[in-house]
Every structure is written in C-alpha cells, then in structure tokens.
Design an enzyme around this catalytic site. Structure first.
Site, PDB file in Angstrom:
ATOM      1  CG  ASP A 231      -1.952   1.099   1.224  1.00 10.29           C
ATOM      2  OD1 ASP A 231      -1.894   1.958   0.325  1.00 10.29           O
ATOM      3  OD2 ASP A 231      -2.822   1.089   2.101  1.00 10.29           O
ATOM      4  CG  HIS A 325      -7.208   1.770  -5.447  1.00  5.59           C
ATOM      5  ND1 HIS A 325      -8.148   2.625  -4.923  1.00  5.59           N
ATOM      6  CD2 HIS A 325      -6.026   2.089  -4.842  1.00  5.59           C
ATOM      7  CE1 HIS A 325      -7.575   3.422  -4.028  1.00  5.59           C
ATOM      8  NE2 HIS A 325      -6.294   3.117  -3.967  1.00  5.59           N
TER       9      HIS A 325
END
Length: 417
Positions: A231, A325
């Site tokens: 992330d 995303h």
C-alpha cells in the site's frame, strides 16, 4: 524542515540530553532493533536491526520550520485525538494550551519527562521516534475570536457518495497526532496532553492505529494494509520535483510552510474481501498481491515498475481494468492532483454482526484539499472497484501550522501575530 531520518542513539553512549529513564530512575536500554521505523504510503519500512542501536533511542526533534510527523517514516503506533475548546476558552487560553502542549511534546520527543502531567507510563523507555503534530479545525477560529484569520483552504469537505460518517467521531477544534515505535510511549504522550488540556479543552474522539514494527522485515519494504496489499508505492517523496508545492502551503502568512490534513477512518469489509479469489483481488487493485508489481508490466515487473495505464493484452483488453484502484487514483486520472498519504491500520474488535471493525486510519497532507484530496476522492467514490469493500465512517480536516522554533510554540504566529 524537521529531520526526516531518525537519529539513532548508540546503546553504549549516553544520550545528548538526560533521558526519561535517567531522570526518573528507569532501567537500561532495552530491545535492540533498527532505528528507522516501519512505514506506509510508499515509505520504506524498518531497516534490519543494527548492532548497538536501540529502538527506543531513536529521536525526531520537535522544534523546526515544519512540524514533525508529516514527512518522517511512519512509526509502529499512532494515536489520533481531537479536542473541542471549552466555552470559557478564548484566544489567550488557546495560546496557553498550545504553549504548554508544545513544551511537553518537545521534552517527550527528547526522551525527557513531561514534567507537568507526567504519569510515568513510559518510565523505562527512550523517545522511540516520538512525534507530536498539532492541527486546527475550522470551528476553532470562531471560538477563539480568529474568524478573520481562518484560511480559505479550511472550507468544509463536500459530501462524497457512499460516506457513512459518524459526527461523534468526526471534526473537532484541535487535533493531535502522536506517533512512536513503542505503544507505551505513544499512549504516555496522549495521556499527558489530555491531562494538560484540563480546564481548556475536552477530548472529542480518540483513535489508535498501528503499522509494521521496525526490524520486522529483513530489508526496507513498502507496508501492507489489512487487505494484504502493498500500500502506497506511488506516494510522493520529499526528493520528488514539486513535492513541497503539493504538500506544503504558501500562505496565509501564519500557515506558510504548514499543510492541510484530511483524516478518514475507513473500515474495510474484510469478511467479503477475504472470500474473493486472488485474481479478482489483484484486478480490483491493479497490482499483484505478492509483490505489488503493476499488472500492466507483465511477469517480469517489480513493485517500482511504472504503471502503464494504456497497456493491453494481445486481445486488446486493458491490463489495468477501467475501475482498478491504481487507475482511478492515479494523478494522471485526476488532473495531476497529489497528496502525501500517511496511513495506519486499526483493528477495534468485532461489530454486532461479528464482522471485524478494522481498516485504515488515513491521513492525506496537501497544500490545498480542493486540489488534492477532494478531486481524487470524488473520482474514487464514483468509479473505484475497491469502494465496494470500504466504508468511510469518520472524517475531519485540519490546518497543520508550521513548526515552532526553540522557545516557541506551534500556532504562535496565528495567536500572537
């Protein structure tokens, strides 16, 4: 700028100033681990433990042109706290609070006792890379008689599709972010500041988060979230061109060199996510789960391989799905909008239906939310495949003033200018 690299203290050498353990009579150096902390948002995680360097001995100076806790590597533990001023607190009372808070934060960041408000929770620990960051909410300015000095960039965030915000866990007059590589050090600092606020401000909400512990990985690595995904690979870095202009404000005068922090408590719907097959999870994100490599790069790609949003398979299908995303969040998809993300996981037990109350405490720092977080979140809320597995449950926006010089306090130019 505040020091980006944490300063390790050799276990065999005395610290430059008396440590908390020395002043209060604590024990020895403790756990040996790397001096650089774990990180999120694209920052390297902990280095492997270095011989003779203690985890607790790492220090981040409190004083400086910019507040600590923005560009430094994220620590293993974070405490967020929002406060509301009491009805009797005016400008002078706010100045007294920030003066007291800044002095206590500076002492604790140096590994010294907090003096007033000291509770000895962290009696045996060093500073553990402690940072304390202060922010001002829009409501603060009216209450303190400073409405004419409220910056335009502190305008209320718009409503986003899918938001399920809890007002009791959103907003606030003042915000404190406390980071440390030891949980007791972080909680100690929080309790000190809460006690020092007595009679001037009351806690509105508290949130706790965590990241990877320094030394947990054999070499620096981008962190993972509770979905298991790497992330923050494309998070901007201080050495990137245009970083300061995107993250730090040019004005008004008292905010020059400060930033604006958007906070979101984002619950992950892990019970649904965990049932998805691996290839479906990777398609939703646009990266391989194993190493974070973009799906556009083929089997030889690595995490830092640039994302190619135009790449297609031989049959013409986009390798990065239209609602992936990484595509929807990319600066190229949002007119170049950029922000510095600093996030921590949270896991607060179970909800009444038995699902985990877990997810991400997300902070985004930028020069102006109207050109950073807002356009990106509007696009994510409308077209991000990942949004089906997320719930935004709390939100806040704070002006984070510049840092304070030695002998000064955060917010002094606003309150005394």
């Amino acid at each position: 700028m505040s020091t980006v690299e944490r300063t390790p203290v050799e276990a065999s050498s005395p610290p430059p100033r008396p440590s908390r353990r020395a002043v209060l009579g604590g024990a020895g150096a403790g756990l040996v681990a790397g001096a650089a902390g774990g990180a999120w948002g694209g920052r390297a995680s902990a280095h492997a433990p270095a011989e003779g360097v203690t985890l607790g001995g790492a220090r981040v100076p409190f004083h400086g042109p910019r507040q600590a806790g923005i560009v430094e590597p994220a620590q293993a533990r974070v405490e967020w706290a929002a406060f509301d001023l009491l009805s009797s607190t005016r400008r002078d009372g706010l100045a007294a609070l920030l003066r007291t808070w800044s002095a206590a934060a500076a002492r604790m960041a140096a590994g010294e006792p907090a003096a007033e408000g000291e509770n000895q929770i962290a009696l045996d620990a060093g500073p553990s890379s402690l940072t304390v960051t202060f922010g001002f909410g829009a409501t603060l300015f009216d209450k303190a008689g400073l409405a004419d000095r409220r910056p335009e960039a502190l305008a209320a965030l718009p409503a986003f599709p899918g938001d399920a915000l809890d007002p009791a866990r959103s907003g606030g007059d003042l915000w404190v972010q406390i980071g440390a590589d030891d949980a007791l050090v972080a909680v100690h600092a929080l309790r000190v500041l809460v006690r020092l606020a007595t009679g001037l401000a009351a806690p509105r909400w508290l949130m706790s988060g965590f990241a990877r512990t320094p030394g947990a990985t054999p070499h620096p690595m981008t962190g993972r979230n509770l979905m298991g995904q790497v992330d923050g690979t494309n998070n901007p870095r201080p050495q990137d061109p245009g970083f300061d202009a995107a993250v730090f404000a040019a004005g008004p005068d008292w905010m020059a060199g400060g930033s604006y922090a958007v906070l979101r408590r984002i619950r992950m719907l892990l019970e649904g996510w965990d049932t998805l097959p691996l290839d479906k999870q990777e398609r939703i994100i646009g990266r391989r789960k194993s190493d974070g490599a973009p799906l556009s790069g083929g089997p030889d790609a690595v995490e830092r391989t640039p994302v190619d949003l135009a790449a297609t398979d031989p049959d013409g299908v986009l390798r990065i799905a239209p609602d992936a995303h990484v595509r929807v969040a990319a600066a190229a998809s949002n007119g170049g909008a950029a922000m510095l993300r600093r996030g921590f996981s949270f896991h607060d037990g179970l909800l009444p239906d038995g699902s985990p109350d877990a997810g991400l405490l997300f902070a985004a720092y930028q020069a102006d939310p109207a050109h950073g977080f807002v356009p990106v979140q509007q696009r994510l809320a409308r077209g991000d495949g990942l949004s089906r597995y997320l719930r935004h449950e709390a939100s806040a926006l704070f002006a984070v003033p510049p840092g304070a010089p030695e002998g000064g306090y955060v917010g002094q130019p606003l309150l005394e200018g």
